[in-house]
Design a protein around this motif. Sequence first.
Motif, PDB file in Angstrom:
ATOM      1  N   PHE A 149       0.822  -1.205   0.000  1.00 12.56           N
ATOM      2  CA  PHE A 149       0.000   0.000   0.000  1.00 12.56           C
ATOM      3  C   PHE A 149       0.861   1.263   0.000  1.00 12.56           C
ATOM      4  CE2 PHE A 149      -3.301  -3.009   0.987  1.00 12.56           C
ATOM      5  CZ  PHE A 149      -4.448  -2.439   0.458  1.00 12.56           C
ATOM      6  N   GLY A 150       2.034   1.191   0.619  1.00  9.12           N
ATOM      7  CA  GLY A 150       2.939   2.333   0.586  1.00  9.12           C
ATOM      8  C   GLY A 150       3.413   2.640  -0.822  1.00  9.12           C
ATOM      9  N   LEU A 151       3.765   1.618  -1.579  1.00 12.96           N
ATOM     10  CA  LEU A 151       4.180   1.817  -2.969  1.00 12.96           C
ATOM     11  C   LEU A 151       3.030   2.338  -3.822  1.00 12.96           C
ATOM     12  CD1 LEU A 151       6.383  -1.368  -3.509  1.00 12.96           C
ATOM     13  CD2 LEU A 151       7.178   1.005  -3.519  1.00 12.96           C
ATOM     14  N   ALA A 152       1.831   1.817  -3.582  1.00 13.22           N
ATOM     15  CA  ALA A 152       0.670   2.279  -4.348  1.00 13.22           C
ATOM     16  C   ALA A 152       0.427   3.762  -4.108  1.00 13.22           C
ATOM     17  CB  ALA A 152      -0.567   1.467  -3.977  1.00 13.22           C
ATOM     18  N   GLU A 153       0.515   4.189  -2.845  1.00 11.42           N
ATOM     19  CA  GLU A 153       0.334   5.613  -2.523  1.00 11.42           C
ATOM     20  C   GLU A 153       1.424   6.459  -3.158  1.00 11.42           C
ATOM     21  OE1 GLU A 153      -1.743   7.092   1.347  1.00 11.42           O
ATOM     22  OE2 GLU A 153      -0.161   5.677   1.912  1.00 11.42           O
ATOM     23  N   ARG A 154       2.653   6.008  -3.057  1.00  6.60           N
ATOM     24  CA  ARG A 154       3.794   6.800  -3.545  1.00  6.60           C
ATOM     25  C   ARG A 154       3.731   7.001  -5.050  1.00  6.60           C
ATOM     26  NH1 ARG A 154       8.809   3.766  -2.138  1.00  6.60           N
ATOM     27  NH2 ARG A 154       7.827   3.991  -0.094  1.00  6.60           N
ATOM     28  N   GLY A 191       0.927   6.338  -7.008  1.00  3.17           N
ATOM     29  CA  GLY A 191      -0.414   6.587  -7.536  1.00  3.17           C
ATOM     30  C   GLY A 191      -0.912   5.481  -8.442  1.00  3.17           C
ATOM     31  N   VAL A 192      -0.632   4.214  -8.067  1.00  2.00           N
ATOM     32  CA  VAL A 192      -1.017   3.072  -8.906  1.00  2.00           C
ATOM     33  C   VAL A 192      -2.028   2.198  -8.178  1.00  2.00           C
ATOM     34  CG1 VAL A 192       1.191   3.050 -10.127  1.00  2.00           C
ATOM     35  CG2 VAL A 192       0.915   1.650  -8.061  1.00  2.00           C
ATOM     36  N   LYS A 193      -2.600   1.258  -8.918  1.00  2.00           N
ATOM     37  CA  LYS A 193      -3.554   0.298  -8.367  1.00  2.00           C
ATOM     38  C   LYS A 193      -2.823  -0.880  -7.726  1.00  2.00           C
ATOM     39  CE  LYS A 193      -5.536   0.312 -12.483  1.00  2.00           C
ATOM     40  NZ  LYS A 193      -6.458   0.078 -13.622  1.00  2.00           N
ATOM     41  N   ILE A 194      -3.597  -1.731  -7.056  1.00  2.00           N
ATOM     42  CA  ILE A 194      -3.059  -2.895  -6.339  1.00  2.00           C
ATOM     43  C   ILE A 194      -3.782  -4.153  -6.811  1.00  2.00           C
ATOM     44  CG2 ILE A 194      -2.988  -4.032  -4.064  1.00  2.00           C
ATOM     45  CD1 ILE A 194      -2.626  -1.260  -2.820  1.00  2.00           C
ATOM     46  N   ASP A 195      -3.023  -5.255  -6.942  1.00  3.38           N
ATOM     47  CA  ASP A 195      -3.606  -6.563  -7.260  1.00  3.38           C
ATOM     48  C   ASP A 195      -2.840  -7.618  -6.477  1.00  3.38           C
ATOM     49  OD1 ASP A 195      -4.519  -8.983  -8.439  1.00  3.38           O
ATOM     50  OD2 ASP A 195      -4.952  -7.954 -10.316  1.00  3.38           O
ATOM     51  N   ILE A 196      -3.496  -8.209  -5.476  1.00  5.15           N
ATOM     52  CA  ILE A 196      -2.838  -9.140  -4.554  1.00  5.15           C
ATOM     53  C   ILE A 196      -3.288 -10.571  -4.826  1.00  5.15           C
ATOM     54  CG2 ILE A 196      -2.549  -9.793  -2.124  1.00  5.15           C
ATOM     55  CD1 ILE A 196      -3.000  -6.851  -1.402  1.00  5.15           C
ATOM     56  N   HIS A 197      -2.328 -11.447  -5.129  1.00  9.32           N
ATOM     57  CA  HIS A 197      -2.623 -12.883  -5.186  1.00  9.32           C
ATOM     58  C   HIS A 197      -2.915 -13.365  -3.755  1.00  9.32           C
ATOM     59  CE1 HIS A 197      -0.793 -12.838  -9.169  1.00  9.32           C
ATOM     60  NE2 HIS A 197      -0.935 -14.150  -9.303  1.00  9.32           N
ATOM     61  N   LEU A 198      -4.067 -14.002  -3.563  1.00  8.52           N
ATOM     62  CA  LEU A 198      -4.387 -14.537  -2.241  1.00  8.52           C
ATOM     63  C   LEU A 198      -4.863 -15.974  -2.392  1.00  8.52           C
ATOM     64  CD1 LEU A 198      -4.570 -13.951   0.800  1.00  8.52           C
ATOM     65  CD2 LEU A 198      -6.965 -13.313   0.428  1.00  8.52           C
ATOM     66  N   HIS A 199      -3.942 -16.896  -2.043  1.00  4.86           N
ATOM     67  CA  HIS A 199      -4.269 -18.323  -2.080  1.00  4.86           C
ATOM     68  C   HIS A 199      -4.580 -18.863  -0.695  1.00  4.86           C
ATOM     69  CE1 HIS A 199      -1.143 -17.440  -5.213  1.00  4.86           C
ATOM     70  NE2 HIS A 199      -2.022 -18.025  -5.990  1.00  4.86           N
ATOM     71  N   GLU A 200      -4.352 -18.081   0.346  1.00  4.29           N
ATOM     72  CA  GLU A 200      -4.502 -18.576   1.713  1.00  4.29           C
ATOM     73  C   GLU A 200      -5.924 -19.116   1.911  1.00  4.29           C
ATOM     74  OE1 GLU A 200      -2.767 -16.153   4.823  1.00  4.29           O
ATOM     75  OE2 GLU A 200      -1.641 -15.004   3.332  1.00  4.29           O
ATOM     76  N   PRO A 201      -6.056 -20.301   2.489  1.00  8.48           N
ATOM     77  CA  PRO A 201      -7.361 -20.978   2.543  1.00  8.48           C
ATOM     78  C   PRO A 201      -8.187 -20.603   3.759  1.00  8.48           C
ATOM     79  CG  PRO A 201      -5.680 -22.428   3.398  1.00  8.48           C
ATOM     80  CD  PRO A 201      -4.966 -21.166   2.975  1.00  8.48           C
ATOM     81  N   ILE A 215      -6.700   4.225   3.536  1.00 10.05           N
ATOM     82  CA  ILE A 215      -5.943   5.184   2.716  1.00 10.05           C
ATOM     83  C   ILE A 215      -6.727   5.621   1.478  1.00 10.05           C
ATOM     84  CG2 ILE A 215      -3.752   4.267   3.532  1.00 10.05           C
ATOM     85  CD1 ILE A 215      -3.356   2.945   0.854  1.00 10.05           C
ATOM     86  N   GLY A 216      -8.026   5.331   1.457  1.00 10.89           N
ATOM     87  CA  GLY A 216      -8.881   5.861   0.399  1.00 10.89           C
ATOM     88  C   GLY A 216      -8.626   5.279  -0.975  1.00 10.89           C
ATOM     89  N   MET A 217      -8.376   3.963  -1.046  1.00 13.55           N
ATOM     90  CA  MET A 217      -8.118   3.328  -2.344  1.00 13.55           C
ATOM     91  C   MET A 217      -9.312   2.521  -2.846  1.00 13.55           C
ATOM     92  SD  MET A 217      -4.134   2.262  -2.660  1.00 13.55           S
ATOM     93  CE  MET A 217      -4.465   1.852  -4.380  1.00 13.55           C
TER      94      MET A 217
END
Length: 409
Positions: free
Chosen positions: A197-202, A204-214, A232-234
């Motif tokens: 999220f820090g990189l996204a804020e810095r 100004g880009v979107k986020i896409d998280i792989h989540l395989h956790e069951p 953070i208003g995303m």
Amino acid sequence: MRTAVAPRLFRNAVLKDGQIGDLAVSDGRFVEPASLAADAAVIELSGLLVLPAFVDGHIHLDKSFVGGDWCPHRPAASLGERLNIEKQMLAEALPITDRAEALLAQAHGFGTIAMRSHVGIDASLGLDTLHAVMAACEPWKDRIHVEIVAFPQAGILASPGTADLLDAALREGADVVGGLDPSAFDGDADAHLVVVFGLAERHGVKIDIHLHEPGPQGIVQLHRIAAWTTAIGMQGKVVVSHAYALGDVAPDQAARTADILAAAGIAIMTNAPGNRAFPPIKMLRAAGVRVFAGNDNVRDAWWPYGDADMLGRAMMIGYRSGFFSDEDLGTALDMATTHAASVVGLDRYGMAIGDEATFVIVDAANAAAAVAAPPRARRLVQRGAIVPSTPSRLEALFPHYQTQQGYRP
């Protein structure tokens, strides 16, 4: 370079709902048929179906073996072993640029005009993979819009130096910052998400998280990601890919989580994997969650399946979800077209007046029929221009054989 296309009328097309209509095109966009001059070119479709062009919301251009020899699947007992096998197999494969361009060509041949590609970034790869995929995409930029995710395939905390590499990848042209199993892979979910999220804020880009956790563990991560998104208003800028946990837990727990995701504006991507429970699409949509589709891996070290056909993927999603009604089959199509297009941010995508005149022509009674039994033969029209198709090896062989033998169809 885009070439201007003369105004033209595509007449007697079957629209998504099965009704017959005409599509008028001028300057590469849909216009009112009455606005065309009387001498505009006419393409008679004679009842062929027209669909919005396809959008692949999740693919890995850097991993596929398309374009090279067949690579038999190698089993693995753990995720770490799978990653090591992948590195070995990719080291023996054709260069990334060759394989990525072959996959782009195959996807475009099926009617895909946009995609989100995750590209592996870690300490051993540096930015080489990013540069190779960007080079492969360059010749296709007027045909396929590619949104690139800087994806920490080996984790962030578990792969020292990756956070700085993700930062560099975003500076060098990546469009989205990725993440991977914040708790299960990196062992510290909060520290992982601080970086993402820090990189996204810095930047100004979107986020896409792989989540395989069951199961419950994955649900905790979804709640955590939603809290970060809201804090953070995303809202509207975060995707969780796979989110298997939503298919693992009891319906009431999944429904409560869906409400949280909807409030945070988080979208969910699923490819309806064949060996795994996956998010309940209808329940999520009813809660207001945007759900879209992608092919994910296509013939690579993770599995041997896939051909980059998003209409085929829509069929797979419908099949695995128990979609039988025309309305539900239409939902599967929307996931591979309009819903995915909204995630990658396509401008004026669709088939309304003023939209870019890009669509796919197939032989089917209506959209539901096309999803239930995807026609292999299809023709892409892009900005009003009919895209030439490349004959298959069979099509190229048999007309020649028939001519040589004196046969005629």
